[in-house]
Scaffold this motif. Structure first.
Motif, PDB file in Angstrom:
ATOM      1  N   MET A 911      48.001  42.221  36.767  1.00  0.00           N
ATOM      2  CA  MET A 911      48.190  41.170  37.771  1.00  0.00           C
ATOM      3  C   MET A 911      49.040  40.072  37.148  1.00  0.00           C
ATOM      4  N   ASN A 912      49.709  39.326  37.989  1.00  0.00           N
ATOM      5  CA  ASN A 912      50.490  38.205  37.476  1.00  0.00           C
ATOM      6  C   ASN A 912      49.572  37.221  36.756  1.00  0.00           C
ATOM      7  N   ALA A 913      50.189  36.339  35.962  1.00  0.00           N
ATOM      8  CA  ALA A 913      49.423  35.420  35.106  1.00  0.00           C
ATOM      9  C   ALA A 913      48.414  34.607  35.892  1.00  0.00           C
ATOM     10  N   SER A 914      48.771  34.244  37.124  1.00  0.00           N
ATOM     11  CA  SER A 914      47.815  33.495  37.931  1.00  0.00           C
ATOM     12  C   SER A 914      47.872  34.015  39.353  1.00  0.00           C
ATOM     13  N   GLY A 915      46.940  33.578  40.167  1.00  0.00           N
ATOM     14  CA  GLY A 915      46.905  34.017  41.562  1.00  0.00           C
ATOM     15  C   GLY A 915      45.838  35.054  41.793  1.00  0.00           C
ATOM     16  N   ALA A 916      45.921  35.627  42.988  1.00  0.00           N
ATOM     17  CA  ALA A 916      44.870  36.553  43.424  1.00  0.00           C
ATOM     18  C   ALA A 916      44.868  37.830  42.583  1.00  0.00           C
ATOM     19  N   VAL A 917      43.692  38.472  42.563  1.00  0.00           N
ATOM     20  CA  VAL A 917      43.554  39.787  41.947  1.00  0.00           C
ATOM     21  C   VAL A 917      43.188  40.748  43.075  1.00  0.00           C
ATOM     22  N   ASN A 918      44.178  41.475  43.575  1.00  0.00           N
ATOM     23  CA  ASN A 918      43.874  42.506  44.573  1.00  0.00           C
ATOM     24  C   ASN A 918      45.020  43.511  44.620  1.00  0.00           C
ATOM     25  N   ALA A 919      44.787  44.550  45.398  1.00  0.00           N
ATOM     26  CA  ALA A 919      45.732  45.667  45.415  1.00  0.00           C
ATOM     27  C   ALA A 919      47.100  45.238  45.936  1.00  0.00           C
ATOM     28  N   LYS A 920      47.123  44.235  46.821  1.00  0.00           N
ATOM     29  CA  LYS A 920      48.395  43.816  47.410  1.00  0.00           C
ATOM     30  C   LYS A 920      49.367  43.261  46.388  1.00  0.00           C
ATOM     31  N   VAL A 921      48.792  42.548  45.404  1.00  0.00           N
ATOM     32  CA  VAL A 921      49.678  41.929  44.407  1.00  0.00           C
ATOM     33  C   VAL A 921      49.642  42.701  43.083  1.00  0.00           C
ATOM     34  N   ASP A 922      49.189  43.938  43.163  1.00  0.00           N
ATOM     35  CA  ASP A 922      49.075  44.779  41.962  1.00  0.00           C
ATOM     36  C   ASP A 922      50.456  44.951  41.324  1.00  0.00           C
ATOM     37  N   GLN A 923      50.512  44.771  40.013  1.00  0.00           N
ATOM     38  CA  GLN A 923      51.788  44.855  39.308  1.00  0.00           C
ATOM     39  C   GLN A 923      51.939  46.148  38.511  1.00  0.00           C
ATOM     40  N   GLY A 924      50.881  46.955  38.486  1.00  0.00           N
ATOM     41  CA  GLY A 924      50.954  48.179  37.698  1.00  0.00           C
ATOM     42  C   GLY A 924      49.637  48.430  37.008  1.00  0.00           C
ATOM     43  N   TYR A 925      49.645  49.311  36.007  1.00  0.00           N
ATOM     44  CA  TYR A 925      48.383  49.665  35.354  1.00  0.00           C
ATOM     45  C   TYR A 925      48.616  50.142  33.926  1.00  0.00           C
ATOM     46  N   VAL A 926      47.567  50.040  33.143  1.00  0.00           N
ATOM     47  CA  VAL A 926      47.614  50.479  31.738  1.00  0.00           C
ATOM     48  C   VAL A 926      47.246  51.958  31.708  1.00  0.00           C
ATOM     49  N   THR A 927      48.071  52.771  31.081  1.00  0.00           N
ATOM     50  CA  THR A 927      47.797  54.215  31.049  1.00  0.00           C
ATOM     51  C   THR A 927      47.085  54.638  29.778  1.00  0.00           C
TER      52      THR A 927
END
Lengths: 985, 95
Positions: A911-927
């Motif tokens: 997620m971005n450094a600040s702001g909401a945590v949800n699927a809409k603003v998802d930035q990717g994932y750790v594999t």
């Protein structure tokens, strides 16, 4: 207990007495008895309690169709619920317990259900336990399951062996009654390969149960002689205790042989049961027919039995179900029962025949045009009430009632390929239709040929015709003279107007009234009727009840029985234990275990192993004093990076590619180009799926113009090879290229670390130049090791170190690893396992299965430019789809926690450094994530939107499931040696 | 099921791996102007006939031949078994 109802004669071995217990009581019987016949001989009619109302129940039949007499057989791990007392061969020490009865069979507390039967009719559960909804799972269902339900299991492991087998034959004959034996003699004498299978432990079918003569022999003697002749034929396999449970495609049949079910404990090394797959060129179904009951008030009392079953107990097992036995029939066949009983000295108080014009019976009173309208007796029958033709009622005292409602041909297997049986009005029964399974024909009673003479001739004729179709000529055999009575029957299904419930399905406690209720509530189709009332479900699958239910429904709807329909018969014919289907494929034997060439050596080192597909790979090698796996793994990583480490990489798939078009072929298979790869060089290859998603990766080493060796990931070794063969044969059929999988032909080891070369120079024979100039990064070649052993050497690196992979023929793998360790002693060589391998590849930012996860493209992996646009390859065209090439596409990058003591978890979302945590603003994932002992920090790699432009940015890795949220810095995925200096050293 | 392998005779279907519609042989030309659409149809569109169907089977636990099996989806009757390579050539595939 004494055998109060044991008669003379029968086919039991009186020389061998056996002792058994039922419901805690000890009894005796003889070899050749079933549990049911022995209990009847001992005067026991009560054998169980019913499923829903816990009504006392006895035995109805003498075969596998039994709905009532279900018992728990054996104890402990061998305990088996729902076994039918009618087919359990008696053995010494047999222990059986009744089901659904507490505290005892004679006094069952749950029988109170019967008092509330008005509330417990069909559909009761659906109507009553509707609300509150949440109660269903936690409260209602567990209570219902406990109260209802059939037998129980011990939850102990079954100690017995089960096996699988395969058989082939020209003709499979299913059933060994008169038609099956006549067929087997015809086919056996012709020299054809014959299998004769019967579920019974004694072959002969009804011939063992009837007193009808064949020529000048008894039926049983004729059967015994026929079986003796067949047993001497080398081309005939007799399989008693073997049920053909299913007719499958193209002449394949499933069969369960109960090899050691008739003994207390299987002989050492013998399987309890075998599941056979029988491949037949032709099959002849000689499965006979099943007698059907008539429904009348309280027809479920212990002692009410099928007439044919009474004759079986009488003639075959010398057991009289009672001292006085009345008969209730709608056909002449029922009358035989009277004659047989009288001949054995059992009293027959009356024959009650629904037909006004029924023929008289010698030695007993015939009540023609009469019907049974009720029964009495608390735990067993004591009398029946009869409504006479003139409307008066009469009580007839009897301990058993033999009921015959006609015969249903045993059509089950003819329907296993969705064939539909046809209605035969003369028999008032369904007979096999015309759409039989391919290669199957039907003879004898199963075909509606109910007389013994018809059975013999149709069996013989059926076998000859079946063999003729496959080019085998069978001569006609002499058949004995036999009974050939015409069918004389008045269709009659249930007695109307009784005061009490008339039972249709004894196993599921379904009554005529329940069928009426289903009709009233518009569940009129056969399939709805079944599901609404549970008619025809459970272990007997309605073998004695389906027709009756259908007939009652037909009557209610005013339709004919064939218009009302039949239920679909599916395999298995009788219940099959899960263990039998599993065979030996249980526990560790469920799938094969593949061991690497260094497995034994790794075991000696105390390695901890992990399963990778079927493979067992060393995960790490703990040393004395190491108490946590991380200590071992960190040491292995550091020692490899500081000096040298060795890892078995045999499990990677290896495919040998040869031919003039080998390079052109690889160009098609891989996204990147191989045509210009020089001989003696290796290149990384990325393989796509046709939809453009990254599929697999590996290396291709060119050993000659027309010879490559490619590797695949461990997981995809089989699939990549399959896809390559598909491309070779189906897409590019004229390419001159040959493929062979050599995964198991070569033992391969990675030798990695700054001292890798020095170590290898001690093992590879000295004539080979391993210097950086002579054998540079990405070189490959054929060498010899240890004084002449052929080997292949590849200078490739997964760890990021100066590294090689060396391969020798598999049989030298163990010797090579020992030699490498010995030679490496001076450098402090370490073996490393899959954990250290994983840590080092994450430190180096190499993609693996977590990154090639079926959703990522070459672009996502940072290899977009590798996909050659100048050539065709699998996946090339569709990888150019718009949606897969968006501006802010996910890119593979690395992550480091801002606070160095925090841990990155694989699977965390970005997620971005600040702001909401949800699927809409998802930035990717750790594999992938690991602790890097080199960086002394947790690290991760993964996919981040537009990631390669965001290096240095601080973002959050969140794991809402674990309540975790940490700050991470976006970095290059290449944590160690980003310039690649080490691996070129 | 039993598959009558053109080289090996009747073999149990358990020895084979099933892929699907034999139309997968007809891989489009990547140089076509409408390659994207053609590849889309090739990859995602399949007929599901209630009757005869030509399909690809791989003799993985055998000789590794890819076969085109003509099978009736209603009855499982197999009416023809060909080497996929021969089918591919007959449909104009080469290198």
């Amino acid at each position: 207990m004494t055998e109060v109802n044991r008669l003379d004669g029968g086919q039991i071995n009186r020389a061998k007495e056996v002792s058994f217990t039922f419901d805690g009581h000890r009894y005796k019987g003889y070899e050749g008895d079933t549990l049911a016949s022995a209990l009847l001989a001992n005067g026991e009619r009560l054998m169980g309690r019913s499923f829903k109302y816990h009504r006392p129940r006895g035995v109805l039949t003498a075969g596998s169709e039994e709905p009532n007499a279900l018992v728990e057989l054996r104890k402990g791990g061998r305990q088996e619920p729902n076994t039918r007392a009618t087919v359990i061969e008696l053995f010494d020490g047999l222990e059986a317990a009744p089901q659904n009865a507490w505290p005892s069979l004679r006094f069952d507390a749950m029988a109170v259900n019967d008092r509330f039967s008005n509330f417990l009719t069909a559909g009761f559960y659906y109507k009553t336990f509707m609300w509150p909804k949440a109660f269903w799972e936690k409260i209602y269902e567990p209570i219902i399951r406990k109260a209802a339900g059939l037998g129980s299991i011990s939850f102990e492991e079954d100690p017995d062996l089960y096996d699988k087998g395969f058989l082939h034959c020209d003709l499979l004959i299913i059933g060994s009654g008169p038609s099956g034996l006549a067929a087997a003699l015809t086919a056996g004498r012709s020299g054809a390969r014959v299998i004769l299978a019967d579920e019974d432990f004694r072959m002969g079918g009804r011939l063992n149960s009837e007193t009808l003569a064949l020529g000048d022999q008894s039926g049983a003697d004729w059967a015994a002689a026929a079986i003796a002749e067949l047993a001497d034929m080398p081309n005939v396999r007799l399989m008693s205790r073997t049920t053909i449970v299913g007719a499958f495609d193209h002449g394949t049949y499933g069969a369960v042989e109960r090899v050691q079910d008739h003994v207390a404990v299987p002989q050492e090394g013998k399987p309890r049961q075998i599941f056979w797959r029988i491949y037949s060129r032709r099959a002849l179904l000689c499965a006979g027919a099943m007698e059907r009951p008539i429904a009348f008030a309280d027809n479920d009392r212990p002692g009410v039995m099928l007439a044919s079953a009474v004759r079986s107990y009488l003639n075959r097992w010398a057991a009289a179900p009672a001292q006085e036995i009345a008969i209730f029939t709608n056909n002449d066949d029922g009358h035989r029962t009277a004659a047989d009983l009288i001949a054995k000295g059992v009293s027959v108080p009356a024959v009650i025949d629904v037909r006004a014009d029924a023929p008289s019976v010698a030695g007993t009173e015939l009540l023609a045009g009469a019907e049974v309208i009720g029964t009495s007796g608390r735990l067993g029958l004591s009398s029946v009430t009869v409504r006479l033709a003139n409307g008066q009622t009469r009580k007839v005292n009897c301990g058993a009632l033999a009921v015959s409602g006609g015969w249903n041909p045993n059509v089950h297997l003819t329907c296993h390929q969705r064939g539909r049986p046809q209605w035969d009005a003369d028999l008032a029964a369904f007979v096999p239709g015309t759409d039989l399974p391919v290669g199957m024909s039907v003879a004898g009673a199963a075909m509606g040929q109910l007389s013994t003479a018809q059975a013999l001739s149709s069996g013989a004729c059926g076998a000859a015709t079946a063999l003729e179709a496959i080019g085998i000529t069978a001569s006609a055999i002499d058949l004995p003279e036999a009974e050939d009575a015409p069918i004389s029957l008045k269709p009659f299904w249930h007695v109307s107007g009784g005061k009490s419930r008339a039972w249709v399905d004894l196993q599921n406690d379904v009554t005529v009234k329940d069928v009426k209720l289903a009709h009233q509530e518009n569940f009129v189709s056969v399939e709805h009727l079944k599901r609404y009332t549970t008619l025809g479900m459970a272990t007997d699958q309605g073998k004695t009840s389906n027709m009756l239910g259908l007939a009652v429904m037909a009557e209610l709807t005013g339709k004919s029985i064939p218009e009302t329909g039949t239920t679909i018969f599916r395999p298995p014919y009788t219940p099959v234990a899960m263990g039998t289907l599993a065979g030996r494929a249980t526990g560790k034997h469920f799938h094969p275990t593949r061991k690497t060439p260094s497995h034994r050596w790794a075991e000696e080192q105390g390695a901890v192993f992990t399963e990778v597909g079927d493979w067992l790979r060393a995960q790490w090698f703990p040393k004395a004093g190491e108490t946590h796996w991380r200590q071992s793994v960190d040491r292995e990583v550091l020692q490899t990076r500081n000096s040298v480490g060795v890892c078995d990489v045999t499990t990677l798939g290896k495919i040998d590619v040869q031919g003039k078009d080998a390079a052109a072929f690889l160009n098609k298979m891989y996204a990147n180009a191989f045509a210009k790869l020089p001989v003696g060089k290796v290149r990384y290859g990325l393989m796509l799926r046709e939809d453009g998603i990254a599929y697999d990766d590996g290396t291709a080493a060119r050993f000659a113009e027309d010879h490559f060796v490619v590797t695949t990931t461990t997981a995809n070794a089989v699939l990549v090879y399959r896809n390559m063969e598909f491309a070779r044969q189906c897409l590019f059929p004229d390419m001159d290229v040959q493929l062979i999988s050599t995964t198991e032909a070569w033992a391969q080891f990675a030798v990695a670390g700054p001292n890798a070369r020095k170590l290898l120079q001690k093992v590879v024979d000295p004539e080979f130049d391993l210097s950086n100039e002579g054998f540079p990064f990405m070189a490959c070649g054929e060498v010899t090791v240890a004084g002449g052993c052929r080997a292949r050497l590849f200078r490739i690196s997964f760890s990021g170190e100066l590294a090689y992979e060396i391969a020798v023929p598999t049989r030298y793998g163990d010797a090579l690893v020992r030699r490498l360790m010995e030679a490496g002693e001076e450098f402090g060589v370490v073996p490393y396992g899959t954990e250290a391998l994983g840590v080092m590849r994450i430190e180096k930012g190499h993609a693996a299965g977590n990154e090639l996860n079926g959703t990522t493209s070459a672009l996502n992996l940072g290899m977009g430019r590798m996909v050659s646009k100048k050539k065709d390859c699998i996946g090339n065209t569709l990888s150019e789809r718009e949606g897969m090439n968006e501006e802010d596409a996910l890119k593979l990058v690395g992550f480091r926690p801002v606070k160095s003591d925090e841990t990155i978890s694989a699977g965390a979302h970005l997620m971005n450094a600040s702001g909401a945590v949800n699927a809409k603003v998802d930035q990717g994932y750790v594999t992938s994530a690991a602790y890097s002992p080199v960086l002394e920090s947790s690290i991760g790699i993964g996919f981040l939107k537009n990631g390669d432009a965001r290096k240095g940015e601080i973002i959050r890795a969140v794991n809402p499931l674990a309540g975790q949220e940490i700050q991470v810095e976006v970095v290059s995925a290449h944590f160690v040696d980003p310039e690649g200096e080490r691996l070129r050293a | 099921m039993m598959i009558d392998h053109p080289l090996l005779g009747l073999r149990d279907a358990q020895e084979f791996t099933y892929l699907g519609d034999a139309s997968l042989i007809d891989r489009p030309d990547w140089r076509s102007d409408t390659a994207q659409e053609e590849f889309h149809d090739y990859l995602y569109l399949r007929d599901n006939p209630a009757g005869e169907h030509r399909e690809l089977w791989y003799h993985e636990a055998g000789d590794r031949s890819w076969l085109v099996v003509t099978r009736n989806m209603l009855t499982h009757e197999i009416t023809q078994v060909e080497l996929a390579r021969d089918v591919a050539r007959a449909r104009g595939r080469s290198k």
